[in-house]
Design a protein around this motif. Structure first.
Motif, PDB file in Angstrom:
ATOM      1  N   ILE A   1     -65.158 -14.876 -43.053  1.00  0.00           N
ATOM      2  CA  ILE A   1     -65.374 -14.435 -41.675  1.00  0.00           C
ATOM      3  C   ILE A   1     -65.771 -12.961 -41.634  1.00  0.00           C
ATOM      4  CG2 ILE A   1     -64.225 -14.009 -39.460  1.00  0.00           C
ATOM      5  CD1 ILE A   1     -62.530 -16.538 -40.078  1.00  0.00           C
ATOM      6  N   VAL A   2     -65.059 -12.138 -42.396  1.00  0.00           N
ATOM      7  CA  VAL A   2     -65.346 -10.697 -42.386  1.00  0.00           C
ATOM      8  C   VAL A   2     -66.702 -10.410 -43.021  1.00  0.00           C
ATOM      9  CG1 VAL A   2     -64.595  -8.462 -43.295  1.00  0.00           C
ATOM     10  CG2 VAL A   2     -62.935 -10.032 -42.285  1.00  0.00           C
ATOM     11  N   SER A   3     -67.078 -11.157 -44.060  1.00  0.00           N
ATOM     12  CA  SER A   3     -68.389 -10.985 -44.683  1.00  0.00           C
ATOM     13  C   SER A   3     -69.497 -11.337 -43.691  1.00  0.00           C
ATOM     14  CB  SER A   3     -68.511 -11.858 -45.934  1.00  0.00           C
ATOM     15  OG  SER A   3     -67.583 -11.455 -46.923  1.00  0.00           O
ATOM     16  N   ARG A   4     -69.289 -12.405 -42.921  1.00  0.00           N
ATOM     17  CA  ARG A   4     -70.279 -12.791 -41.914  1.00  0.00           C
ATOM     18  C   ARG A   4     -70.370 -11.730 -40.819  1.00  0.00           C
ATOM     19  NH1 ARG A   4     -68.656 -17.541 -41.407  1.00  0.00           N
ATOM     20  NH2 ARG A   4     -67.744 -17.727 -39.333  1.00  0.00           N
ATOM     21  N   HIS A   5     -69.209 -11.197 -40.409  1.00  0.00           N
ATOM     22  CA  HIS A   5     -69.175 -10.108 -39.417  1.00  0.00           C
ATOM     23  C   HIS A   5     -69.963  -8.904 -39.932  1.00  0.00           C
ATOM     24  CE1 HIS A   5     -67.288  -6.419 -37.685  1.00  0.00           C
ATOM     25  NE2 HIS A   5     -67.291  -7.124 -36.571  1.00  0.00           N
ATOM     26  N   HIS A   6     -69.790  -8.592 -41.207  1.00  0.00           N
ATOM     27  CA  HIS A   6     -70.481  -7.446 -41.791  1.00  0.00           C
ATOM     28  C   HIS A   6     -71.989  -7.671 -41.802  1.00  0.00           C
ATOM     29  CE1 HIS A   6     -71.183  -3.974 -44.257  1.00  0.00           C
ATOM     30  NE2 HIS A   6     -71.660  -4.690 -45.239  1.00  0.00           N
ATOM     31  N   GLN A   7     -72.424  -8.868 -42.122  1.00  0.00           N
ATOM     32  CA  GLN A   7     -73.855  -9.161 -42.125  1.00  0.00           C
ATOM     33  C   GLN A   7     -74.450  -9.077 -40.721  1.00  0.00           C
ATOM     34  OE1 GLN A   7     -75.953  -9.515 -44.730  1.00  0.00           O
ATOM     35  NE2 GLN A   7     -74.139  -8.915 -45.909  1.00  0.00           N
ATOM     36  N   TYR A   8     -73.734  -9.604 -39.737  1.00  0.00           N
ATOM     37  CA  TYR A   8     -74.200  -9.503 -38.353  1.00  0.00           C
ATOM     38  C   TYR A   8     -74.328  -8.030 -37.946  1.00  0.00           C
ATOM     39  CZ  TYR A   8     -73.461 -14.505 -37.392  1.00  0.00           C
ATOM     40  OH  TYR A   8     -73.534 -15.873 -37.380  1.00  0.00           O
ATOM     41  N   TRP A   9     -73.356  -7.228 -38.401  1.00  0.00           N
ATOM     42  CA  TRP A   9     -73.367  -5.802 -38.056  1.00  0.00           C
ATOM     43  C   TRP A   9     -74.615  -5.125 -38.625  1.00  0.00           C
ATOM     44  CZ3 TRP A   9     -69.740  -3.068 -35.138  1.00  0.00           C
ATOM     45  CH2 TRP A   9     -69.911  -1.681 -35.119  1.00  0.00           C
ATOM     46  N   LEU A  10     -74.907  -5.387 -39.893  1.00  0.00           N
ATOM     47  CA  LEU A  10     -76.069  -4.784 -40.538  1.00  0.00           C
ATOM     48  C   LEU A  10     -77.369  -5.242 -39.889  1.00  0.00           C
ATOM     49  CD1 LEU A  10     -75.056  -5.000 -44.320  1.00  0.00           C
ATOM     50  CD2 LEU A  10     -75.038  -2.980 -42.853  1.00  0.00           C
ATOM     51  N   GLN A  11     -77.370  -6.474 -39.374  1.00  0.00           N
ATOM     52  CA  GLN A  11     -78.571  -7.020 -38.738  1.00  0.00           C
ATOM     53  C   GLN A  11     -78.709  -6.583 -37.279  1.00  0.00           C
ATOM     54  OE1 GLN A  11     -78.023 -11.246 -39.265  1.00  0.00           O
ATOM     55  NE2 GLN A  11     -78.039 -11.078 -41.508  1.00  0.00           N
ATOM     56  N   GLY A  12     -77.660  -5.952 -36.745  1.00  0.00           N
ATOM     57  CA  GLY A  12     -77.698  -5.554 -35.333  1.00  0.00           C
ATOM     58  C   GLY A  12     -77.583  -6.731 -34.388  1.00  0.00           C
ATOM     59  N   ASP A  13     -76.922  -7.802 -34.830  1.00  0.00           N
ATOM     60  CA  ASP A  13     -76.811  -9.037 -34.046  1.00  0.00           C
ATOM     61  C   ASP A  13     -75.526  -8.990 -33.206  1.00  0.00           C
ATOM     62  OD1 ASP A  13     -76.596 -11.589 -33.029  1.00  0.00           O
ATOM     63  OD2 ASP A  13     -77.019 -12.602 -34.929  1.00  0.00           O
ATOM     64  N   ILE A  14     -75.637  -8.485 -31.965  1.00  0.00           N
ATOM     65  CA  ILE A  14     -74.458  -8.351 -31.114  1.00  0.00           C
ATOM     66  C   ILE A  14     -73.862  -9.704 -30.766  1.00  0.00           C
ATOM     67  CG2 ILE A  14     -73.633  -7.552 -28.863  1.00  0.00           C
ATOM     68  CD1 ILE A  14     -75.619  -5.286 -29.010  1.00  0.00           C
ATOM     69  N   ALA A  15     -74.724 -10.685 -30.463  1.00  0.00           N
ATOM     70  CA  ALA A  15     -74.226 -12.019 -30.119  1.00  0.00           C
ATOM     71  C   ALA A  15     -73.459 -12.627 -31.286  1.00  0.00           C
ATOM     72  CB  ALA A  15     -75.391 -12.919 -29.709  1.00  0.00           C
ATOM     73  N   GLY A  16     -73.985 -12.432 -32.497  1.00  0.00           N
ATOM     74  CA  GLY A  16     -73.295 -12.952 -33.677  1.00  0.00           C
ATOM     75  C   GLY A  16     -71.949 -12.292 -33.878  1.00  0.00           C
ATOM     76  N   ILE A  17     -71.909 -10.975 -33.714  1.00  0.00           N
ATOM     77  CA  ILE A  17     -70.641 -10.243 -33.861  1.00  0.00           C
ATOM     78  C   ILE A  17     -69.625 -10.737 -32.839  1.00  0.00           C
ATOM     79  CG2 ILE A  17     -69.542  -7.980 -33.647  1.00  0.00           C
ATOM     80  CD1 ILE A  17     -72.197  -6.762 -34.613  1.00  0.00           C
TER      81      ILE A  17
END
Length: 257
Positions: free
Chosen positions: A16-32
């Motif tokens: 979950i945290v790895s996915r959160h980190h990837q969303y963060w790097l991608q700038g994906d607010i909806a994903g976060i």
């Protein structure tokens, strides 16, 4: 059996945290936001604020990484202990004046029911700063009348010269420009306005920013924040809300209505 359960929890937390980190790097607010628990609590200890879930999307829009301006380097792998993950990294922000500001950060993210329920974020600026002395409030040459004169002189200086537009402004520079000592300025602000120098400068920046938005409410508010001297998006967000009582998004919606 207990060990297996702990391993399973750690694996789920890491995923979950790895996915959160990837969303963060991608700038994906909806994903976060999709990974946040309904009862999430987000603490920014650099600015001593808690961001509520209702404010998080707005907050993220001002703090997500911009590849052209921000570089991030991890100083350790993601470490997991049951339902909590720990991340350590350093990041640099390149501002409009082409100067870079370097931060050391760490985060502790706690997972519950498959969602992130708590984030503790700790950051520190990795450059030398003028330290304000709070130990000498005695013989600094300020009675009540002189204290008021100092505050007026300081206000006049800020209004005329707008030194706060320099994102690296510090107490020593203001003391040299106004002819007062650092202790005198710090004492006057603390006792006359119940503000620190840091608060006084950043609230001055917010006042200037609001004037610019009144002139043109369609300007990009993040760009304006840089223009008036903020070198941290989270600091800007904190003082904007403190001064206006609204998030930047809500404020713009009001003035554009």
């Amino acid at each position: 059996m207990a060990k297996h359960t702990d391993n399973s929890a750690s694996e789920q937390t890491l995923a979950i945290v790895s996915r959160h980190h990837q969303y963060w790097l991608q700038g994906d607010i909806a994903g976060i936001m999709s990974l946040y628990h309904p009862d999430i609590r987000y603490f920014d200890y650099l600015n001593n604020i808690e961001i509520t879930r209702d404010e998080l999307a707005d907050y993220l829009s001002f703090t997500l990484l911009t590849p052209s301006q921000v570089t991030l380097q991890h100083t350790d792998r993601i470490r997991v202990d049951g339902d909590t993950a720990f991340i350590q990294y350093q990041y640099s922000i390149k501002r409009a004046n082409n100067k870079a500001y370097h931060y050391r950060s760490s985060e502790a993210l706690t997972v519950q029911d498959g969602k992130i329920i708590r984030i503790n974020e700790y950051s520190s600026l990795m450059r030398s700063q003028e330290e304000l002395s709070s130990t000498q409030k005695g013989k600094i040459g300020l009675d009540d009348s002189r204290l008021q004169i100092l505050l007026q002189d300081l206000s006049d200086y800020f209004e005329k010269h707008q030194p706060y537009l320099d994102s690296r402004l510090n107490l020593a520079q203001v003391a040299q420009a106004t002819g007062y000592t650092r202790n005198q300025i710090s004492y006057a602000l603390n006792n006359g306005l119940q503000k620190s120098f840091y608060e006084y400068v950043n609230l001055s920046r917010i006042e200037h920013l609001l004037l610019l938005l009144q002139q043109d409410s369609n300007r990009n508010i993040s760009d304006v924040a840089l223009q008036v001297g903020f070198n941290s998006s989270s600091t800007f967000y904190k003082f904007f809300k403190q001064f206006t009582g609204l998030t930047p998004k809500a404020y713009l919606k009001n003035i554009q209505a």
